[in-house]
Write a protein that holds these residues in place. Structure first.
Motif, PDB file in Angstrom:
ATOM      1  N   GLN A   1      -4.143 115.986  88.622  1.00 16.95           N
ATOM      2  CA  GLN A   1      -4.791 116.379  87.375  1.00 16.95           C
ATOM      3  C   GLN A   1      -3.785 117.150  86.513  1.00 16.95           C
ATOM      4  OE1 GLN A   1      -7.984 115.773  86.273  1.00 16.95           O
ATOM      5  NE2 GLN A   1      -7.530 116.880  84.395  1.00 16.95           N
ATOM      6  N   ALA A   2      -3.603 116.728  85.263  1.00 20.47           N
ATOM      7  CA  ALA A   2      -2.687 117.418  84.354  1.00 20.47           C
ATOM      8  C   ALA A   2      -3.266 118.783  83.987  1.00 20.47           C
ATOM      9  CB  ALA A   2      -2.455 116.586  83.110  1.00 20.47           C
ATOM     10  N   GLU A   3      -2.385 119.774  83.917  1.00 15.42           N
ATOM     11  CA  GLU A   3      -2.795 121.138  83.568  1.00 15.42           C
ATOM     12  C   GLU A   3      -2.429 121.418  82.111  1.00 15.42           C
ATOM     13  OE1 GLU A   3      -1.287 124.073  86.400  1.00 15.42           O
ATOM     14  OE2 GLU A   3      -0.866 122.394  87.748  1.00 15.42           O
ATOM     15  N   PRO A   4      -3.288 122.141  81.396  1.00  9.82           N
ATOM     16  CA  PRO A   4      -2.941 122.506  80.017  1.00  9.82           C
ATOM     17  C   PRO A   4      -1.785 123.507  80.006  1.00  9.82           C
ATOM     18  CG  PRO A   4      -5.042 123.486  80.657  1.00  9.82           C
ATOM     19  CD  PRO A   4      -4.618 122.598  81.780  1.00  9.82           C
ATOM     20  N   GLU A   5      -1.037 123.504  78.923  1.00  7.93           N
ATOM     21  CA  GLU A   5       0.100 124.413  78.710  1.00  7.93           C
ATOM     22  C   GLU A   5       1.253 124.176  79.688  1.00  7.93           C
ATOM     23  OE1 GLU A   5       0.183 126.744  76.062  1.00  7.93           O
ATOM     24  OE2 GLU A   5      -1.661 125.745  75.478  1.00  7.93           O
ATOM     25  N   VAL A   6       1.273 123.040  80.371  1.00  8.04           N
ATOM     26  CA  VAL A   6       2.363 122.704  81.288  1.00  8.04           C
ATOM     27  C   VAL A   6       3.118 121.510  80.715  1.00  8.04           C
ATOM     28  CG1 VAL A   6       2.973 121.873  83.599  1.00  8.04           C
ATOM     29  CG2 VAL A   6       1.177 123.590  83.328  1.00  8.04           C
ATOM     30  N   ILE A   7       4.433 121.618  80.679  1.00  7.02           N
ATOM     31  CA  ILE A   7       5.279 120.530  80.200  1.00  7.02           C
ATOM     32  C   ILE A   7       5.515 119.581  81.367  1.00  7.02           C
ATOM     33  CG2 ILE A   7       7.566 119.922  79.326  1.00  7.02           C
ATOM     34  CD1 ILE A   7       7.656 122.854  78.195  1.00  7.02           C
ATOM     35  N   TYR A   8       5.233 118.309  81.141  1.00 10.36           N
ATOM     36  CA  TYR A   8       5.471 117.303  82.174  1.00 10.36           C
ATOM     37  C   TYR A   8       6.646 116.431  81.760  1.00 10.36           C
ATOM     38  CZ  TYR A   8       1.131 118.644  84.384  1.00 10.36           C
ATOM     39  OH  TYR A   8       0.151 119.356  85.025  1.00 10.36           O
ATOM     40  N   VAL A   9       7.553 116.233  82.704  1.00 10.98           N
ATOM     41  CA  VAL A   9       8.718 115.380  82.484  1.00 10.98           C
ATOM     42  C   VAL A   9       8.586 114.202  83.435  1.00 10.98           C
ATOM     43  CG1 VAL A   9      11.236 115.265  82.501  1.00 10.98           C
ATOM     44  CG2 VAL A   9      10.107 117.405  81.892  1.00 10.98           C
ATOM     45  N   LEU A  10       8.892 113.017  82.956  1.00  7.93           N
ATOM     46  CA  LEU A  10       8.783 111.817  83.771  1.00  7.93           C
ATOM     47  C   LEU A  10       9.989 111.700  84.703  1.00  7.93           C
ATOM     48  CD1 LEU A  10       7.645 109.395  80.926  1.00  7.93           C
ATOM     49  CD2 LEU A  10       6.198 110.596  82.562  1.00  7.93           C
TER      50      LEU A  10
ATOM     51  N   SER B   1      11.556 112.241  77.582  1.00  7.24           N
ATOM     52  CA  SER B   1      10.157 112.422  77.185  1.00  7.24           C
ATOM     53  C   SER B   1       9.556 113.630  77.872  1.00  7.24           C
ATOM     54  CB  SER B   1       9.325 111.198  77.559  1.00  7.24           C
ATOM     55  OG  SER B   1       9.580 110.147  76.681  1.00  7.24           O
ATOM     56  N   MET B   2       8.816 114.393  77.083  1.00 11.76           N
ATOM     57  CA  MET B   2       8.045 115.512  77.619  1.00 11.76           C
ATOM     58  C   MET B   2       6.612 115.332  77.141  1.00 11.76           C
ATOM     59  SD  MET B   2      10.690 118.756  77.046  1.00 11.76           S
ATOM     60  CE  MET B   2       9.404 119.651  76.287  1.00 11.76           C
ATOM     61  N   LEU B   3       5.676 115.552  78.039  1.00 13.48           N
ATOM     62  CA  LEU B   3       4.263 115.439  77.710  1.00 13.48           C
ATOM     63  C   LEU B   3       3.612 116.802  77.905  1.00 13.48           C
ATOM     64  CD1 LEU B   3       3.719 112.209  79.825  1.00 13.48           C
ATOM     65  CD2 LEU B   3       4.173 112.307  77.374  1.00 13.48           C
ATOM     66  N   ILE B   4       2.709 117.157  76.992  1.00 13.85           N
ATOM     67  CA  ILE B   4       2.031 118.448  77.120  1.00 13.85           C
ATOM     68  C   ILE B   4       0.654 118.367  76.489  1.00 13.85           C
ATOM     69  CG2 ILE B   4       3.016 119.405  74.996  1.00 13.85           C
ATOM     70  CD1 ILE B   4       3.080 122.149  76.567  1.00 13.85           C
ATOM     71  N   GLU B   5      -0.264 119.097  77.097  1.00 11.41           N
ATOM     72  CA  GLU B   5      -1.610 119.262  76.545  1.00 11.41           C
ATOM     73  C   GLU B   5      -1.718 120.710  76.103  1.00 11.41           C
ATOM     74  OE1 GLU B   5      -5.995 119.487  78.434  1.00 11.41           O
ATOM     75  OE2 GLU B   5      -4.874 117.660  78.922  1.00 11.41           O
ATOM     76  N   SER B   6      -1.623 120.922  74.795  1.00  8.62           N
ATOM     77  CA  SER B   6      -1.594 122.285  74.275  1.00  8.62           C
ATOM     78  C   SER B   6      -1.828 122.274  72.775  1.00  8.62           C
ATOM     79  CB  SER B   6      -0.228 122.923  74.566  1.00  8.62           C
ATOM     80  OG  SER B   6      -0.119 124.171  73.930  1.00  8.62           O
TER      81      SER B   6
END
Length: 193
Positions: A122-131, A150-155
């Protein structure tokens, strides 16, 4: 302490010493002679010898103070020389190391944690995800970046994050896609040349 952190801390002390000196000189209406300039910087540096956060560079600070205390010493010139060497070192750091440094800065100064993206978690908010595949394919073996990362973030702070990244001057950040309903953003990191 890693070599990069050591150089960063030393660079910060050098830059802050020069800024302090130039601030003091600018606030003075008269010419500030070399001996007084050395004294200003030495007084700025001496308290740092007792601070635990400067333990790893204590010897360097002592050497700077000794230069300033010598009769023929020119601490300002030495600090400018060291600053120039520090800038050269930072330019030579490879892009993969710069990515690690960037992620460390974003966590310590702005509270953005980072993780490798895992589709099963589960993706967490305010966390930067790198592939993971970007880490493997965007850098050559010598650490040189050859493609955007690429960086993905929910914020709701995605635009702030881009500003923070660009302010470091380690990478140039670009907002590739954004979903305002879910506050999800896809950010690309380009090398700064």
């Amino acid at each position: 302490m890693s070599k990069e952190k050591y150089h960063q801390q030393l660079s910060d002390v050098i830059e802050n010493s020069l800024l302090h000196l130039y601030g003091q000189v600018a606030s003075n209406d008269r010419f500030v002679p070399l001996a007084r300039r050395n004294d200003i910087v030495c007084k700025f540096l001496k308290p740092k010898l007792k601070q635990p956060c400067y333990k790893s560079i204590k010897g360097d600070i002592k050497r700077m103070i000794l230069v300033g205390q010598r009769k023929d010493g020119d601490l300002e010139a030495k600090l400018n020389e060291l600053h120039s060497m520090s800038v050269d070192f930072q330019k030579k750091a490879n892009d993969a190391q710069k990515l690690f440094d960037l992620l460390s800065i974003l966590l310590s100064k702005h509270g953005f944690d980072s993780k490798i993206f895992d589709e099963s978690a589960q993706a967490e908010p305010e966390v930067i995800y790198v592939l993971q595949d970007h880490l493997e394919n965007c850098f050559e073996d010598n650490g040189t970046q050859i493609a955007p990362v690429s960086m993905l973030i929910e914020s709701d702070r995605s635009l702030e994050l881009i500003e923070f990244i660009n302010a470091t001057q380690l990478f140039s950040a670009e907002l590739k896609e954004s979903d305002s309903n879910n506050q999800q953003s896809h950010i690309l990191l380009h090398p700064v040349k």
